[in-house]
Design an enzyme around this catalytic site. Structure first.
Site, short mmCIF file in Angstrom:
data_model
loop_
_atom_site.label_atom_id
_atom_site.label_comp_id
_atom_site.label_asym_id
_atom_site.label_seq_id
_atom_site.Cartn_x
_atom_site.Cartn_y
_atom_site.Cartn_z
CE1 TYR A 6 54.16 70.66 50.23
CE2 TYR A 6 54.72 68.99 51.84
CZ TYR A 6 54.50 69.36 50.54
OH TYR A 6 54.65 68.44 49.54
NE ARG A 34 62.46 71.42 50.53
CZ ARG A 34 62.43 70.09 50.43
NH1 ARG A 34 63.04 69.48 49.43
NH2 ARG A 34 61.81 69.36 51.34
CG HIS A 83 41.14 85.27 43.57
ND1 HIS A 83 39.80 85.23 43.88
CD2 HIS A 83 41.39 84.09 42.96
CE1 HIS A 83 39.28 84.10 43.47
NE2 HIS A 83 40.23 83.38 42.91
CE LYS A 95 58.28 69.42 50.93
NZ LYS A 95 57.68 68.47 50.00
CD GLU A 114 59.41 66.89 41.36
OE1 GLU A 114 60.19 66.73 42.30
OE2 GLU A 114 58.73 67.93 41.21
CG LEU A 130 60.79 70.03 46.30
CD1 LEU A 130 60.23 71.43 46.55
CD2 LEU A 130 60.27 69.06 47.33
#
Ligand code: PDD
Length: 289
Positions: free
Chosen positions: A33, A52, A102, A147, A180, A204
């Protein structure tokens, strides 16, 4: 404004948008996302976010189902139709919908959704609420540069912060290395030098982090992409977080201890002013927000 959603080209009200039950991003968190801030109807640093997104999708072998040019056009169209002046655009790419297994499905087409919501930013330094943060063990995987929509450790840590009346949890790895926040990058002024964790698999690579580093490069202050530990964080003269949603947010307290008596400190204060100038140059043709 209208909260509109875009589902692979079809626009509808956000409240009416649905995804299939067997969507893999729903069943497995098998998706990536982006969150993009909208200022004055313009997506801020759109190209960096799309780059990204491409990197994240490539890292987990998801094919983006539309061309980047089509996505860009659809973003501007959605913002226009929503009449969103200041808000954010959320976009998510799922590996697609397939019988639950999976194993990565063969021949399944990935899918993409976007929506726009209102979000305003503080217009002056007085409106900024300096943040209370906690520190929390970083229990995430080692591919935090992706992300991914798998955000359970971030969600739990954010909840633990909230239980203590704090707005953010700052993650640390074994040995006390600060990485972070749950949804932010973290900067600290340590012995007069601004430091933040280097780009790596442990964080990230934030777009706001990148903008902050570019601005710091124009300021009369030393900075270094060098990790720091919990003790250094707690003794820093200034701490702030960066993110699309919260821009540059000064940190007032960490685990209940004040960071310094002056929040925001001088470096953070100047950085915020220059960040806003950047927003004005980029999205307001240099005029005032
Ligand atoms: N979060 N680190 C993490 C773990 C994040 O989830 C984010 C962004 C950032 C800051 O990145 P950027 O400056 O590009 O927003 C750092 C988004 C906003 C979110 O999940 O809502």
């Amino acid at each position: 404004m209208k909260c509109l959603a875009w589902l692979d080209g079809t626009v509808c009200n956000l409240s009416e948008a649905t995804v299939p039950l067997e969507d893999r991003s729903y069943l497995f968190g098998d998706g990536v996302y982006e969150v993009i801030k909208i200022y004055n109807k313009k997506p801020f640093f759109l190209k960096s976010h799309l780059k990204r997104l491409q990197n994240s999708a490539e890292a987990i072998e998801i094919k983006i189902p539309h061309s980047i040019e089509d996505i860009e056009r659809s973003i501007f169209d959605l913002i226009e139709k929503s009449a969103c002046v200041e808000g954010y655009l959320y976009m998510q790419i799922s590996r697609g919908s397939a019988k639950r297994d999976h194993l990565l499905p063969q021949g399944t087409k990935s899918s993409m959704v976007m929506y726009v919501r209102e979000l305003s930013s503080p217009g002056s330094l007085e409106e900024i609420q300096p943040a209370d943060c906690i520190t929390y063990p970083d229990e995430r995987w080692f591919n935090c540069y992706i992300k991914s929509v798998n955000l359970l450790p971030n969600v739990i840590a954010r909840h633990k912060a909230d239980e203590k009346g704090a707005v953010e949890a700052i993650f640390y790895r074994p040995g006390g290395i600060v990485t972070e926040g749950t949804r932010t990058n973290v900067f600290a002024v340590i012995d007069g030098i601004v430091r933040t964790h280097p780009e790596s698999r442990l964080i990230l690579s934030g777009i706001t982090r990148m903008i902050a580093l570019e601005i710091l490069d124009t300021m009369d202050i030393k900075f270094s992409e060098e990790a720091f530990n919990l003790e250094e964080l707690k003794n820093a003269s200034e701490v702030w977080t960066t993110s699309t949603g919260m821009e540059i947010l000064p940190v007032a307290r960490i685990d209940g201890q004040p960071v310094s008596d002056q929040v925001p400190g001088p470096v953070c204060h100047e950085l915020i002013k220059r960040f806003w100038r950047k927003v004005e140059e980029t999205c307001y043709d240099g005029g005032k927000r």
